[in-house]
Design a protein around this motif. Structure first.
Motif, PDB file in Angstrom:
ATOM      1  N   THR A  10     -54.831 -63.038 -78.043  1.00  0.00           N
ATOM      2  CA  THR A  10     -53.449 -63.486 -78.227  1.00  0.00           C
ATOM      3  C   THR A  10     -53.193 -64.940 -77.850  1.00  0.00           C
ATOM      4  O   THR A  10     -52.106 -65.447 -78.054  1.00  0.00           O
ATOM      5  CB  THR A  10     -52.498 -62.607 -77.388  1.00  0.00           C
ATOM      6  OG1 THR A  10     -52.978 -62.582 -76.048  1.00  0.00           O
ATOM      7  CG2 THR A  10     -52.469 -61.180 -77.928  1.00  0.00           C
ATOM      8  N   CYS A  11     -54.168 -65.618 -77.242  1.00  0.00           N
ATOM      9  CA  CYS A  11     -53.919 -67.012 -76.863  1.00  0.00           C
ATOM     10  C   CYS A  11     -55.215 -67.805 -76.905  1.00  0.00           C
ATOM     11  O   CYS A  11     -56.281 -67.268 -77.208  1.00  0.00           O
ATOM     12  CB  CYS A  11     -53.282 -67.089 -75.470  1.00  0.00           C
ATOM     13  SG  CYS A  11     -54.439 -66.716 -74.128  1.00  0.00           S
ATOM     14  N   HIS A  13     -56.990 -68.981 -74.541  1.00  0.00           N
ATOM     15  CA  HIS A  13     -57.987 -68.495 -73.593  1.00  0.00           C
ATOM     16  C   HIS A  13     -58.769 -67.329 -74.181  1.00  0.00           C
ATOM     17  O   HIS A  13     -60.004 -67.294 -74.119  1.00  0.00           O
ATOM     18  CB  HIS A  13     -57.331 -68.077 -72.272  1.00  0.00           C
ATOM     19  CG  HIS A  13     -58.272 -67.419 -71.313  1.00  0.00           C
ATOM     20  ND1 HIS A  13     -58.272 -66.050 -71.102  1.00  0.00           N
ATOM     21  CD2 HIS A  13     -59.273 -67.916 -70.567  1.00  0.00           C
ATOM     22  CE1 HIS A  13     -59.240 -65.767 -70.243  1.00  0.00           C
ATOM     23  NE2 HIS A  13     -59.857 -66.872 -69.893  1.00  0.00           N
ATOM     24  N   CYS A  14     -58.066 -66.378 -74.761  1.00  0.00           N
ATOM     25  CA  CYS A  14     -58.732 -65.242 -75.414  1.00  0.00           C
ATOM     26  C   CYS A  14     -59.688 -65.749 -76.495  1.00  0.00           C
ATOM     27  O   CYS A  14     -60.817 -65.272 -76.611  1.00  0.00           O
ATOM     28  CB  CYS A  14     -57.717 -64.318 -76.072  1.00  0.00           C
ATOM     29  SG  CYS A  14     -56.528 -63.590 -74.942  1.00  0.00           S
TER      30      CYS A  14
END
Ligand SMILES: [Cu+2]
Length: 63
Positions: A10-11, A13-14
């Motif tokens: 979802t972001c 980082h992911c």
């Protein structure tokens, strides 16, 4: 070319976790990520099942 749908990605980082997980599974793979669509395209010689396993272990199971 293998495509995955990863709902938990979802972001940024992911996305970087997913990239590095795939790079560990196959150092020569080319990864393209569409974060908005939660979609990952991988150019690889690795088996899809091995990548699914690696992603699942990393906490990003493909749908
Ligand atoms: Cu995230």
């Amino acid at each position: 070319m293998i495509e995955f749908q990863i709902p938990d990605m979802t972001c940024g980082h992911c996305a970087s976790m997913v990239s590095s997980t795939l790079a560990l599974a196959d150092p020569d793979c080319k990864v393209t990520i569409d974060l908005a669509q939660h979609k990952v395209s991988v150019q690889t010689t690795e088996e899809k099942s091995a990548l699914v396993e690696a992603l699942t272990e990393a906490g990003y199971p493909p749908a």
